[in-house]
Design a protein around this motif. Structure first.
Motif, PDB file in Angstrom:
ATOM      1  N   MET A 209       0.824  -1.206   0.000  1.00  0.00           N
ATOM      2  CA  MET A 209       0.000   0.000   0.000  1.00  0.00           C
ATOM      3  C   MET A 209       0.859   1.256   0.000  1.00  0.00           C
ATOM      4  O   MET A 209       0.637   2.199  -0.739  1.00  0.00           O
TER       5      MET A 209
ATOM      6  N   LEU B  94       1.145   4.244  -2.751  1.00  0.00           N
ATOM      7  CA  LEU B  94       0.878   5.638  -2.461  1.00  0.00           C
ATOM      8  C   LEU B  94       2.048   6.529  -2.861  1.00  0.00           C
ATOM      9  O   LEU B  94       1.861   7.648  -3.309  1.00  0.00           O
TER      10      LEU B  94
ATOM     11  N   ARG C 240       0.852   6.078   6.896  1.00  0.00           N
ATOM     12  CA  ARG C 240       1.104   5.672   5.515  1.00  0.00           C
ATOM     13  C   ARG C 240       2.558   5.860   5.096  1.00  0.00           C
ATOM     14  O   ARG C 240       2.919   5.591   3.957  1.00  0.00           O
TER      15      ARG C 240
ATOM     16  N   HIS D  40      -7.099   7.695  -0.289  1.00  0.00           N
ATOM     17  CA  HIS D  40      -6.353   6.518   0.150  1.00  0.00           C
ATOM     18  C   HIS D  40      -5.516   6.807   1.399  1.00  0.00           C
ATOM     19  O   HIS D  40      -4.980   5.887   2.008  1.00  0.00           O
TER      20      HIS D  40
END
Length: 380
Positions: free
Chosen positions: A1, A5, A320, A337
């Motif tokens: 992920m 990103l 993130r 996201h």
């Protein structure tokens, strides 16, 4: 992920000159002044003190709608977190306050019943709109919104909630420490209490709760258990066929799966109650109740809603593993996201003003709109 990103960040930069500035205020030290998807009103007056208001957009279309209405002796706050599209949250923003004001004027008071009836009229009005549009645009039956409302009138706080937006009060204990008290319950299937309620209401439905990728969802589709809208989960005539796989139910519902009756509470404001935080779940996903009230308590009032919002985005960036400065360069949609649309309203309670007969500005402010009009929130 995270690697995805990173690629998304590098591919979605946009020159800032492409966008109109949504907020002209500076918030020194917050690092948010070049975020074109962030709007705020840093500090305004209301009948019982001051308030600060901020919104950030993450979705392709902003699904959070919100408003503050101030009158001579009353203050109204509404936070409406839409899902499936912005139509339901916009409808609530356009109609709920007017229903409430009419009912309050007819009775000359504010009460739990008046608030409950205003929400019922709003739900019925939106379902009427769905019925009229269903044949032309059936997906409107899958559009809904959480709804959080707060009203201060004559030293009493009224709160109504459907969904997982949240109201938290900050008060001082005997040792003068700031304490967070959550005033609403999250109507979300992640809560064991909500799952027990759903199973009790639907004992013959083995699919009322489905665990998907570690997340409990009602009918495998939605997390919130109460809302305005979501007609396809409330009335069988709004069922969507297999051409809408995300919202299609294999069997017709026999009774409403989601509830539209709000949880309502009242609280007499006391001397140690200092401020209220109303926010969509995008804030509470990243900040605990106690973290939020400590930020408010330990910082200046000016721009405090923006400070809370930026604090949540910074934690999202850390989760993130992306620099916060890069998040601000992401386009809407891609930005979802990293974090959700977030709305925050901080309402300070200045107890000296509760009995003060001095007139205060009567204004109507909507989130993400730079203009403020006059409000007529007066009914007694």
């Amino acid at each position: 992920m995270c690697s995805w990103l990173g690629r998304a960040v590098s591919s979605c930069f946009r020159p800032l000159s492409q966008y109109a500035r949504m907020n002209k205020d500076d918030c020194e030290g917050l690092g948010s002044e070049d975020d074109v998807f962030l709007w705020s009103r840093d500090l305004e007056k209301h009948s019982h003190g001051e308030f600060s208001f901020a919104v950030v957009q993450a979705n392709q279309v902003l699904e959070d709608q919100s408003q503050v209405e101030t009158g001579r002796h009353a203050t109204f706050v509404g936070v409406y977190d839409g899902h499936g599209g912005p139509e339901a949250s916009r409808y609530i923003c356009d109609h709920l306050f007017h229903h409430l004001l009419r009912l309050a004027r007819e009775n000359g008071i504010m009460s739990e019943d008046i608030l409950r009836n205003a929400l019922s009229e709003t739900e019925n009005g939106f379902l009427t709109l769905v019925r009229r549009a269903y044949e032309i645009r059936p997906v409107i039956a899958a559009i809904g919104s959480c709804c959080l409302v707060g009203i201060i009138w004559k030293r009493t706080l009224y709160i109504a909630n459907l969904g997982d937006s949240r109201a938290v009060i900050g008060y001082l204990d005997q040792s003068k420490k700031i304490i967070a008290e959550q005033l609403t319950k999250d109507h979300n299937a992640s809560m064991e209490e909500v799952r027990k309620e759903l199973k009790a209401l639907h004992p013959e439905d083995s699919q009322i709760l489905v665990l998907k990728q570690g997340v409990w969802r009602i009918k495998g589709i939605i997390q919130v258990s109460r809302s305005i809208g979501d007609a396809y989960l409330k009335r069988p005539e709004f069922a969507l066929d297999p051409s809408f796989p995300r919202f299609h139910l294999p069997e017709p519902i026999r009774q409403p799966v989601l509830r539209s009756d709000p949880a309502i509470c009242t609280r007499d404001l006391e001397a140690n109650d200092k401020f209220l935080i109303f926010a969509s779940d995008g804030l509470w996903e990243h900040l605990t109740n106690q973290e939020a009230v400590e930020i408010v308590h330990n910082n200046p009032r000016v721009g405090i809603a923006k400070r809370l919002l930026v604090s949540a985005m910074m934690k999202a960036a850390k989760t993130r593993q992306i620099p916060y400065t890069e998040i601000k360069k992401l386009d809407s949609g891609v930005r979802r996201h990293v974090h959700d649309d977030i709305t925050v309203v901080v309402v300070y309670i200045d107890h000296g003003m509760l009995d003060d007969k001095t007139s205060t500005p009567e204004i109507s402010v909507r989130g993400f709109v730079d203009t403020a009009g006059p409000s007529n929130f007066n009914f007694s």
